[in-house]
Scaffold this active site. Structure first.
Site, short mmCIF file in Angstrom:
data_model
loop_
_atom_site.label_atom_id
_atom_site.label_comp_id
_atom_site.label_asym_id
_atom_site.label_seq_id
_atom_site.Cartn_x
_atom_site.Cartn_y
_atom_site.Cartn_z
N ARG A 95 0.86 -1.19 0.00
CA ARG A 95 0.00 0.00 0.00
C ARG A 95 0.89 1.24 0.00
O ARG A 95 1.72 1.42 0.89
CB ARG A 95 -0.92 0.00 1.24
CG ARG A 95 -1.75 1.24 1.29
CD ARG A 95 -2.74 1.32 2.45
NE ARG A 95 -3.34 2.64 2.35
CZ ARG A 95 -3.57 3.47 3.36
NH1 ARG A 95 -3.31 3.11 4.59
NH2 ARG A 95 -4.06 4.66 3.14
N HIS A 140 -2.95 11.07 0.23
CA HIS A 140 -2.45 10.87 1.59
C HIS A 140 -1.85 12.20 2.06
O HIS A 140 -0.66 12.30 2.35
CB HIS A 140 -1.43 9.72 1.61
CG HIS A 140 -1.25 9.08 2.94
ND1 HIS A 140 -1.44 7.74 3.16
CD2 HIS A 140 -0.87 9.60 4.14
CE1 HIS A 140 -1.18 7.45 4.44
NE2 HIS A 140 -0.83 8.56 5.04
N GLU A 185 -7.56 8.78 5.89
CA GLU A 185 -7.79 9.50 7.14
C GLU A 185 -8.27 10.94 6.93
O GLU A 185 -7.55 11.89 7.23
CB GLU A 185 -6.52 9.50 8.00
CG GLU A 185 -6.03 8.11 8.38
CD GLU A 185 -4.90 8.13 9.42
OE1 GLU A 185 -4.46 9.23 9.79
OE2 GLU A 185 -4.47 7.05 9.85
N ASN A 326 -7.81 2.32 9.64
CA ASN A 326 -6.50 2.40 10.28
C ASN A 326 -6.73 2.36 11.78
O ASN A 326 -7.51 3.15 12.31
CB ASN A 326 -5.79 3.71 9.92
CG ASN A 326 -5.37 3.76 8.46
OD1 ASN A 326 -5.46 2.76 7.73
ND2 ASN A 326 -4.91 4.92 8.01
N TYR A 328 -4.65 2.15 15.61
CA TYR A 328 -3.41 2.13 16.37
C TYR A 328 -3.62 2.01 17.88
O TYR A 328 -2.86 1.37 18.56
CB TYR A 328 -2.61 3.41 16.11
CG TYR A 328 -2.01 3.49 14.73
CD1 TYR A 328 -0.74 2.98 14.46
CD2 TYR A 328 -2.71 4.06 13.67
CE1 TYR A 328 -0.18 3.05 13.20
CE2 TYR A 328 -2.16 4.13 12.39
CZ TYR A 328 -0.89 3.62 12.16
OH TYR A 328 -0.36 3.67 10.91
N GLU A 393 -3.95 0.08 8.06
CA GLU A 393 -2.75 0.45 8.81
C GLU A 393 -2.87 -0.05 10.23
O GLU A 393 -3.94 0.02 10.83
CB GLU A 393 -2.55 1.98 8.90
CG GLU A 393 -2.07 2.63 7.63
CD GLU A 393 -1.90 4.15 7.78
OE1 GLU A 393 -1.62 4.62 8.91
OE2 GLU A 393 -2.05 4.83 6.77
#
Ligand code: NAG
Ligand code: NAG
Ligand code: NAG
Ligand code: NAG
Length: 488
Positions: A95, A140, A185, A326, A328, A393
């Site tokens: 990616r 991005h 995002e 994504n 985290y 991600e």
């Protein structure tokens, strides 16, 4: 009765044998980067300035140790080397993102920069030659500055600028790209860029600019999806979606309505705002009602949150082929009872904290909370009609150690909860992506927070790359399909 019992015995045997702890053969593994964070070559071969180039060059002190991404990992000059690194991991896909100002220096399609196109063509062909699929993000964060000068995401023109750019990319690269992502995002672009003004273009407007940006961005996303659907899908046979970043929002007190509402508001304002119009149609209810109510109190004639027309709701709803997320970290939610200045933090009516007991990464915001991913996956399944989910991600930052056992542990724990969410809740996760292939420019954190499976020496003009222990671990996971790197 007997056959039912027999079935139960077989099932118990299969799930007890460890078979359920394995990823199926059709589960895909990948690794990710983005253009601005790795390419460098910020003005090479006709590339124009992006909003990030402008921001850093004008505000060097906003970046840790005044670092820049002018060279970054120098990937613009290292296509072969990058491909070798990706290949060594054995991933199914890579990616990465396209730099809009590298392909269209004037922002618009009246001039295409051949050299920029060549770079991506070489990369995509090289991946293909090695049986690595390209998962390509169109945006991005690195908007051409020339478009920002004309209003950027606060101008309705962004819809045409972006969809023209998207169509061009489908035309140029689509024969070799099976998975497209429109925006990565959107929160970072809209909330951080045009609301809280922490990131470029650094235009404060919380509670107004961030919503307006989101409104146009989602319309731009939808147009790009429809263009692909109508003009390219049949021939190119790919898929296209948006990527939304989520933290899991856990009520600080689980047993209390005010706290569970705070968590609901938090996840909806911070992530649902971007996902809801695409997956269900329209803004999340709680966002609509809270902003409308506060706008009224402030004496506004209408809500600060732009209202979608019926046609817009229909046009945007369903513009996805999978749910890109994504993930985290997690946060704890608590209600905010103190009025704050107008803006999203007041609109959402909640605060977020993280427990000091949670183990942290180098990035301040990153705490190791795999349990949050498990809850999030169930939430996404239940909230968004059981979509196919791709984790676009997930990763851990440290200071760049080669023996990066904490990164291994982070990835392992997150892979394990994906299997648990599959087995316990029937969540359909089809792919997992490690952020990142290599240490790179971590935005305002500069080069202090390292997410790579490969180390990069940023003091070396050659940007020497060295494999880390986590890369070998990930390679073994992909080979064996087991988070432990081997199966019993
Ligand atoms: C900060 O930047 C300077 C100049 O680029 C560099 O020499 C130094 O190593 C950096 N400091 C750290 C801690 O990375
Ligand atoms: C880009 O735009 C500028 C001014 O808007 C124009 O002068 C220039 O010719 C354009 N570049 C190309 C290659 O078309
Ligand atoms: C939930 O709250 C009630 C009282 O409001 C209390 O009796 C109960 O123990 C609480 N449960 C948990 C799991 O904290
Ligand atoms: C997951 O979603 C994909 C795409 O919609 C579908 O083909 C597949 O059958 C689903 N798998 C499960 C286990 O539901």
């Amino acid at each position: 009765m007997i056959s039912r019992l027999a079935l139960f015995v077989i099932f118990a045997f299969v799930s007890g044998s460890g078979a359920s702890k394995k990823f199926t053969d059709d589960f895909l593994f990948g690794v990710a980067t983005s253009a601005y964070q790795i390419e460098g070559g910020w003005k090479d071969d006709g590339k124009s300035e992006s909003i990030w180039d402008r921001f850093i060059h004008e505000n060097p002190k906003r970046i840790w140790n005044q670092s820049s991404a002018d060279i970054a990992c120098d990937s613009y000059h290292k296509v072969e080397e990058d491909i070798e690194m990706i290949k060594a991991l054995g991933v199914d896909y890579y990616r990465f993102s396209l730099s809009w100002p590298r392909i269209l220096p004037n922002g618009t399609t009246d001039y295409v920069n051949k050299k920029g196109v060549e770079y991506y063509r070489k990369l995509i062909k090289g991946l293909r030659k090695n049986n690595i699929e390209a998962m390509v993000t169109l945006f991005h964060w690195d908007l051409p500055q020339v478009l920002q000068d004309q209003g950027g995401f606060l101008s309705e023109k962004i819809i045409k600028w972006f969809s023209d750019y998207a169509r061009l990319c489908f035309k140029l690269f689509g024969d070799d790209v099976k998975t497209w992502i429109t925006f990565n995002e959107p929160k970072q672009t809209c909330l951080m860029g045009y609301g809280l003004a922490v990131l470029p273009p650094n235009i404060p407007g919380s509670g107004i600019g961030d919503y307006k940006c989101t409104y146009y961005l989602l319309k731009a996303h939808a147009e790009a999806w429809h263009i692909y659907d109508k003009e390219f899908r049949e021939k190119q046979k790919g898929r296209i979606s948006i990527v939304v970043d989520y933290s899991w929002w856990e009520p600080l007190i689980t047993n209390n309505t005010a706290f569970t509402e705070a968590a609901e508001s938090g996840i909806q304002f911070m992530s649902g705002l971007y996902a809801n119009p695409v997956y269900l149609g329209d803004w999340p209810k709680i966002v609509k009602s809270r902003v409308a109510e506060l706008s009224k109190k402030e004496g506004e004639k209408k809500s600060r949150l732009p209202e979608f027309t019926k046609e817009e709701i229909v046009r945007i709803r369903g513009t996805y082929d999978f749910f890109g997320v994504n993930y985290y970290t997690s946060v704890l939610a608590l209600p905010n009872l103190i009025p704050l200045p107008r803006g999203i933090l007041n609109d959402r009516g909640c605060f977020q904290i993280q427990s000091p007991e949670w183990e942290g990464g180098k990035s301040l915001w990153l705490k190791v909370t795999p349990w949050g991913l498990k809850k999030l996956l169930k939430y996404l399944k239940d909230t968004y009609k059981n979509p196919e989910i791709i984790i676009t991600e997930n990763g851990y930052s440290d200071t760049g150690e080669l023996e990066d056992d904490k990164r291994i542990s982070y990835i392992k724990q997150h892979l394990n909860v994906i299997l648990e969410a599959r087995d316990e809740y029937g969540v359909n996760v089809s792919a997992y992506t490690v952020w990142s292939l290599m240490d790179n420019f971590e935005w305002i954190d500069g080069y202090q927070s390292r997410f790579g499976l490969y180390h990069v020496d940023f003091s070396d003009p050659k940007r020497k790359r060295t494999i880390k222990k986590s890369a070998l671990y990930y390679r073994d996971v992909i080979k064996t399909r087991c988070p432990e790197g081997k199966c019993e």
